[in-house]
Structure formats: C-alpha cells, structure tokens
Design an enzyme around this catalytic site. Structure first.
Site, PDB file in Angstrom:
ATOM      1  N   GLN A  49       0.830  -1.197   0.000  1.00 30.16           N
ATOM      2  CA  GLN A  49       0.000   0.000   0.000  1.00 30.16           C
ATOM      3  C   GLN A  49       0.869   1.253   0.000  1.00 30.16           C
ATOM      4  O   GLN A  49       1.873   1.323   0.709  1.00 30.16           O
ATOM      5  CB  GLN A  49      -0.921  -0.019   1.223  1.00 30.16           C
ATOM      6  CG  GLN A  49      -2.164   0.815   1.061  1.00 30.16           C
ATOM      7  CD  GLN A  49      -3.302   0.349   1.963  1.00 30.16           C
ATOM      8  OE1 GLN A  49      -3.353  -0.816   2.336  1.00 30.16           O
ATOM      9  NE2 GLN A  49      -4.211   1.246   2.288  1.00 30.16           N
ATOM     10  N   SER A 106       4.279  -6.375   2.814  1.00 23.82           N
ATOM     11  CA  SER A 106       2.906  -6.390   3.313  1.00 23.82           C
ATOM     12  C   SER A 106       1.960  -6.937   2.245  1.00 23.82           C
ATOM     13  O   SER A 106       2.048  -8.111   1.875  1.00 23.82           O
ATOM     14  CB  SER A 106       2.516  -4.981   3.767  1.00 23.82           C
ATOM     15  OG  SER A 106       1.273  -4.980   4.439  1.00 23.82           O
ATOM     16  N   LEU A 107       1.072  -6.117   1.717  1.00 25.08           N
ATOM     17  CA  LEU A 107       0.178  -6.518   0.626  1.00 25.08           C
ATOM     18  C   LEU A 107       0.937  -7.196  -0.514  1.00 25.08           C
ATOM     19  O   LEU A 107       0.447  -8.143  -1.140  1.00 25.08           O
ATOM     20  CB  LEU A 107      -0.559  -5.288   0.103  1.00 25.08           C
ATOM     21  CG  LEU A 107      -1.229  -5.385  -1.272  1.00 25.08           C
ATOM     22  CD1 LEU A 107      -2.418  -6.314  -1.216  1.00 25.08           C
ATOM     23  CD2 LEU A 107      -1.633  -4.002  -1.756  1.00 25.08           C
ATOM     24  N   ARG A 132      -9.006  -9.317   2.473  1.00 26.30           N
ATOM     25  CA  ARG A 132      -8.060  -8.685   3.395  1.00 26.30           C
ATOM     26  C   ARG A 132      -8.334  -7.192   3.518  1.00 26.30           C
ATOM     27  O   ARG A 132      -8.369  -6.640   4.624  1.00 26.30           O
ATOM     28  CB  ARG A 132      -6.633  -8.916   2.873  1.00 26.30           C
ATOM     29  CG  ARG A 132      -5.500  -8.306   3.708  1.00 26.30           C
ATOM     30  CD  ARG A 132      -4.184  -8.560   2.980  1.00 26.30           C
ATOM     31  NE  ARG A 132      -3.008  -8.240   3.767  1.00 26.30           N
ATOM     32  CZ  ARG A 132      -2.352  -7.086   3.714  1.00 26.30           C
ATOM     33  NH1 ARG A 132      -2.803  -6.107   2.940  1.00 26.30           N
ATOM     34  NH2 ARG A 132      -1.269  -6.893   4.446  1.00 26.30           N
ATOM     35  N   HIS A 158      -0.768  -3.932  10.980  1.00 27.07           N
ATOM     36  CA  HIS A 158       0.331  -4.732  11.540  1.00 27.07           C
ATOM     37  C   HIS A 158       0.503  -4.484  13.032  1.00 27.07           C
ATOM     38  O   HIS A 158       1.618  -4.333  13.532  1.00 27.07           O
ATOM     39  CB  HIS A 158       1.640  -4.459  10.779  1.00 27.07           C
ATOM     40  CG  HIS A 158       1.551  -4.797   9.328  1.00 27.07           C
ATOM     41  ND1 HIS A 158       1.481  -6.099   8.870  1.00 27.07           N
ATOM     42  CD2 HIS A 158       1.480  -4.012   8.221  1.00 27.07           C
ATOM     43  CE1 HIS A 158       1.377  -6.094   7.547  1.00 27.07           C
ATOM     44  NE2 HIS A 158       1.369  -4.838   7.136  1.00 27.07           N
ATOM     45  N   GLN A 196       0.754 -12.251   9.435  1.00 24.02           N
ATOM     46  CA  GLN A 196       1.239 -10.968   8.935  1.00 24.02           C
ATOM     47  C   GLN A 196       0.362  -9.796   9.346  1.00 24.02           C
ATOM     48  O   GLN A 196       0.850  -8.687   9.566  1.00 24.02           O
ATOM     49  CB  GLN A 196       1.354 -11.017   7.408  1.00 24.02           C
ATOM     50  CG  GLN A 196       2.081  -9.852   6.776  1.00 24.02           C
ATOM     51  CD  GLN A 196       1.486  -9.463   5.444  1.00 24.02           C
ATOM     52  OE1 GLN A 196       0.480  -8.774   5.374  1.00 24.02           O
ATOM     53  NE2 GLN A 196       2.126  -9.922   4.375  1.00 24.02           N
TER      54      GLN A 196
END
Length: 294
Positions: free
Chosen positions: A10, A89-90, A114, A196, A245
């Site tokens: 992101q 991440s993503l 998600r 997170h 995660q």
C-alpha cells in the site's frame, strides 16, 4: 547475477495505473477483465481513471496494487526465473502468484477480503501509524514496550527507518518519548488504521477463514515472508505466516539482508509507481543491483 523479484504494498498506487498494460497486451487485457469479474465491480475503470482520493481507499488500493503488480509480472517477456520472491505487506500476495503458490484469481479474492477486513477492523478500533527516523530499532522496541499503550513496531523498512502502529494515544505518547530519545523525526502517516498491530486481530481471524478455504500450492522458489524474514516453500507454512502478517511486523530490512546472505545480488521491483522498495533496498546495501519492471 542471482535475481529476486519484489513487490510493493500500500502506498504504491498512482493515477492511471495499469492503463498502459491494458492497451499494449492482450493477455493483460484478459487479466484485467478477469479481475473485474472476480471482484464484481469495474476495478479497472477506477485504476485507469480514478482520482488520487478514490485510489487511497483501502478497499480499492489493495486490489489495485495487487492487480497492477501481478499483471506486470505475468505479462513480462524475457525475464529470468526468480531465485526467490518477496513482497512488502500486501505485496506478499503478488509474490505468491509469482512463485506459483496462488492463482491470480484466488490471490485477488484473498486481497479483496483482506482489504475489507482491515477496513472493518480499523473502523471498529481506530488507530494510526508513524515513521520513526534516525533511531536504533532496539531503542524503539524497548520504548514502545514500556509505554503502557497499544503501540508496536510495524514495518522495519530500512536501517534508520521503522514504522510504529497503535492507538492514537499510543502513537502520541511514542512520538514524544522517541523524540526525547533522539529520533531525527517522527512522522505521522496518512493511513486509515493501525495496520500490523494487535488492533488488526479481527481482520486476521476473518482472513484466516478465507485462507483456509483457498488452495495453496508448493512454491516454485523460496518466498521470503514478512513475519520472520525466512524463506518458505510449503503451503501450510506459507498460509500460517500470511495469517500472522496482519498483526505481525513487516521485517523488510531483515528480509533483504537474509536474501543477500543467500546469494541474491539483483532485485527487480515489480509494479507500483516505482522506486519505493528500490530506495529501501539501497539503504540496506548500496552495492545491491536494483531494477524496475513496469
């Protein structure tokens, strides 16, 4: 050179993303159309012509970045097979497509779930994030642990840059404490939640159901995953780390260091507006070769 492909998360969105891919490749066009069908709405139209504000909405941002990165990789020509992959991440979902663990359609369904789950968790438990610059990781970890608030290290982006995540009160307290400890800057990030962090526990539980219902294949190359910066190839291991995660930290600095120690000396950043991961990788070691695809 030994090549790894890395995929941004992101923040890598940009206006007009994917439009050139759609126009130049029949395969890309078919994948964009498949994405719209999977999601049940015309994501491609928002990607091609949406405003910056539209693209910043989590429910749009995450699928858009995934689609653009995954299609960039899947339609690339004359690129060497990866010795390893990783995503920030993503971006880990795009990496799993590149490694053959997930199909494009299955990964997109998970990314959409998600995004919705993270937005719902953020709405239920408001929070925020801040980048801490110029302070030792261990000092930040210790300070956060002693605050008595929900605030944790979330993104180990590069040496000297660590993002913290937590409640508004926690981030405010952390900002004062870390500034007093000598941080060069503590910068509040324009995000809609405490990603997170423990505040994402409801999203983690919701995503777990979707992941457990999805087929994961064995990885065609090592996938260095965010939560422990270690390579994974077995489907069950990959699934568990992907679930963890959402409430665990993105250990990007450690990921680059471990990939380098394993012999990776060429990183290709795939998709997004370009340069985000390249900049972080160069801060780990300026001798590493970093290129852009897409």
């Amino acid at each position: 050179m030994t090549t790894a492909y890395v995929f941004p998360g992101q923040g890598a969105q940009f206006t007009g993303m994917g439009h050139q891919l759609y126009d130049l490749s029949g395969t890309a066009k078919a994948l964009f159309e498949q994405a719209d069908e999977v999601l049940g709405y015309p994501l491609s139209k928002v990607m091609f012509g949406g405003s910056e504000e539209e693209l910043r909405q989590t429910k749009i941002t995450q699928p858009a970045i995934f689609v653009q990165s995954a299609i960039t990789y899947l339609t690339a020509e004359e690129t060497p097979a990866p010795a390893a992959v990783a995503g920030h991440s993503l971006g880990e979902f795009s990496a799993l497509v590149a490694a053959g663990v997930l199909t494009f359609a299955d990964a997109l369904r998970l990314v959409s779930e998600r995004a919705d789950a993270m937005q719902a968790a953020a709405d239920a438990e408001p929070g925020t994030m801040a980048a801490v610059l110029g302070l030792d990781d261990a000092m930040i970890e210790s300070a956060c642990a002693e605050l008595g608030e929900v605030v944790v290290p979330a993104n180990y982006n590069s040496p000297g840059q660590l993002v913290i995540s937590g409640t508004e009160v926690g981030i405010e307290k952390a900002t004062r404490v870390l500034t007093d400890l000598g941080a060069r800057r503590v910068v509040r990030l324009p995000v809609g939640g405490a990603f997170h962090s423990p505040l994402m526990a409801p999203a983690r539980d919701r995503l777990k159901e979707a992941i457990d219902a999805t087929r994961f294949g064995p990885a065609g190359c090592p996938v260095y995953q965010n939560v422990d910066a270690q390579p994974s190839v077995e489907p069950d291991v990959i699934k568990q780390k992907l679930i963890e995660q959402l409430t665990g930290a993105v250990r990007w600095t450690q990921t680059v260091q471990r990939m380098q120690a394993a012999g990776i000396d060429r990183f290709v950043e795939v998709g997004g507006k370009g340069g985000i991961l390249a900049g972080l990788i160069r801060k780990v070691d300026r001798k590493l070769s970093v290129e852009q695809l897409g």
